[in-house]
Write a protein that holds these residues in place. Structure first.
Motif, mmCIF file in Angstrom:
data_model
loop_
_atom_site.group_PDB
_atom_site.id
_atom_site.type_symbol
_atom_site.label_atom_id
_atom_site.label_comp_id
_atom_site.label_asym_id
_atom_site.label_seq_id
_atom_site.Cartn_x
_atom_site.Cartn_y
_atom_site.Cartn_z
ATOM 1 N N VAL A 5 0.835 -1.203 0.000
ATOM 2 C CA VAL A 5 0.000 0.000 0.000
ATOM 3 C C VAL A 5 0.870 1.253 0.000
ATOM 4 N N LEU A 6 1.950 1.242 0.748
ATOM 5 C CA LEU A 6 2.854 2.392 0.785
ATOM 6 C C LEU A 6 3.487 2.635 -0.583
ATOM 7 N N LEU A 7 3.918 1.580 -1.257
ATOM 8 C CA LEU A 7 4.506 1.727 -2.584
ATOM 9 C C LEU A 7 3.488 2.248 -3.590
ATOM 10 N N MET A 8 2.239 1.800 -3.474
ATOM 11 C CA MET A 8 1.199 2.320 -4.352
ATOM 12 C C MET A 8 0.954 3.797 -4.077
ATOM 13 N N ALA A 9 0.967 4.186 -2.817
ATOM 14 C CA ALA A 9 0.743 5.587 -2.463
ATOM 15 C C ALA A 9 1.862 6.481 -3.002
ATOM 16 N N VAL A 10 3.098 6.016 -2.901
ATOM 17 C CA VAL A 10 4.225 6.797 -3.434
ATOM 18 C C VAL A 10 4.103 6.928 -4.953
#
Length: 98
Positions: free
Chosen positions: A31-36
Protein backbone atom coordinates in the motif's frame (compact mmCIF):
# COMPACT_ATOMS: atom_id res chain seq x y z
CA UNK A 1 10.70 17.55 -28.88
CA UNK A 2 10.22 13.85 -29.56
CA UNK A 3 12.80 12.98 -26.90
CA UNK A 4 10.77 14.87 -24.30
CA UNK A 5 7.67 12.86 -25.15
CA UNK A 6 9.53 9.57 -24.93
CA UNK A 7 11.21 10.63 -21.69
CA UNK A 8 7.87 11.63 -20.15
CA UNK A 9 6.10 8.39 -21.04
CA UNK A 10 9.19 6.41 -19.99
CA UNK A 11 9.26 8.15 -16.60
CA UNK A 12 5.60 7.38 -15.95
CA UNK A 13 6.02 3.74 -16.95
CA UNK A 14 9.22 3.42 -14.89
CA UNK A 15 7.51 4.75 -11.78
CA UNK A 16 4.46 2.52 -12.17
CA UNK A 17 6.17 -0.68 -13.13
CA UNK A 18 9.07 0.00 -10.76
CA UNK A 19 6.61 0.30 -7.90
CA UNK A 20 5.10 -3.07 -8.80
CA UNK A 21 8.54 -4.68 -9.15
CA UNK A 22 9.59 -3.45 -5.71
CA UNK A 23 6.38 -4.91 -4.31
CA UNK A 24 7.78 -8.38 -5.02
CA UNK A 25 10.76 -7.62 -2.77
CA UNK A 26 8.72 -5.91 -0.02
CA UNK A 27 5.19 -7.35 -0.08
CA UNK A 28 4.35 -5.92 3.36
CA UNK A 29 4.69 -2.36 2.00
CA UNK A 30 2.38 -2.81 -0.98
CA UNK A 31 0.00 0.00 0.00
CA UNK A 32 2.85 2.39 0.79
CA UNK A 33 4.51 1.73 -2.58
CA UNK A 34 1.20 2.32 -4.35
CA UNK A 35 0.74 5.59 -2.46
CA UNK A 36 4.23 6.80 -3.43
CA UNK A 37 3.58 5.90 -7.08
CA UNK A 38 0.26 7.76 -6.98
CA UNK A 39 1.94 10.90 -5.57
CA UNK A 40 4.51 10.86 -8.37
CA UNK A 41 1.74 10.28 -10.91
CA UNK A 42 -0.21 13.18 -9.42
CA UNK A 43 2.75 15.50 -9.94
CA UNK A 44 3.45 14.28 -13.48
CA UNK A 45 -0.14 14.37 -14.72
CA UNK A 46 -1.79 17.17 -12.77
CA UNK A 47 -4.72 17.99 -13.32
CA UNK A 48 -5.87 15.34 -15.81
CA UNK A 49 -4.52 12.52 -13.65
CA UNK A 50 -7.53 12.80 -11.38
CA UNK A 51 -9.47 10.67 -13.86
CA UNK A 52 -7.07 7.73 -13.58
CA UNK A 53 -6.76 8.25 -9.82
CA UNK A 54 -10.52 8.01 -9.41
CA UNK A 55 -10.66 4.82 -11.47
CA UNK A 56 -7.78 3.22 -9.56
CA UNK A 57 -9.05 4.17 -6.13
CA UNK A 58 -12.53 2.92 -7.02
CA UNK A 59 -11.05 -0.44 -8.03
CA UNK A 60 -9.11 -0.59 -4.78
CA UNK A 61 -11.99 0.56 -2.58
CA UNK A 62 -14.47 -1.90 -4.09
CA UNK A 63 -12.03 -4.75 -3.54
CA UNK A 64 -11.73 -5.64 -7.21
CA UNK A 65 -7.93 -5.34 -7.26
CA UNK A 66 -4.96 -5.34 -4.93
CA UNK A 67 -2.76 -2.23 -4.71
CA UNK A 68 -0.18 -3.72 -7.10
CA UNK A 69 -2.86 -4.72 -9.61
CA UNK A 70 -4.39 -1.26 -9.38
CA UNK A 71 -1.02 0.34 -10.10
CA UNK A 72 -0.55 -1.90 -13.15
CA UNK A 73 -4.01 -0.99 -14.45
CA UNK A 74 -3.73 2.79 -13.99
CA UNK A 75 -0.11 3.28 -15.09
CA UNK A 76 -0.98 3.26 -18.83
CA UNK A 77 -3.92 5.55 -18.10
CA UNK A 78 -1.64 8.05 -16.38
CA UNK A 79 0.85 7.82 -19.25
CA UNK A 80 -1.81 8.48 -21.90
CA UNK A 81 -3.53 11.27 -19.95
CA UNK A 82 -0.24 13.03 -19.24
CA UNK A 83 0.95 12.66 -22.82
CA UNK A 84 -2.29 14.07 -24.21
CA UNK A 85 -2.26 16.91 -21.72
CA UNK A 86 1.39 18.00 -21.92
CA UNK A 87 2.31 17.05 -25.50
CA UNK A 88 -0.93 17.62 -27.41
CA UNK A 89 -3.42 19.91 -25.67
CA UNK A 90 -1.11 22.52 -24.13
CA UNK A 91 0.97 23.06 -27.28
CA UNK A 92 -2.24 23.29 -29.33
CA UNK A 93 -3.74 25.72 -26.84
CA UNK A 94 -0.69 27.98 -26.78
CA UNK A 95 -0.04 27.64 -30.52
CA UNK A 96 3.49 26.26 -30.32
CA UNK A 97 4.83 23.90 -32.94
CA UNK A 98 6.14 20.49 -32.02
Amino acid sequence: MRRYKVAYVGAVLAVGLGSVAVTFAYPDNEVLLMAVAYWVFAVLTFPSGFIASAIGLALLHMGLATPAETTVVVTPMFAVLGYVQWCRLLPAFYGTRQ
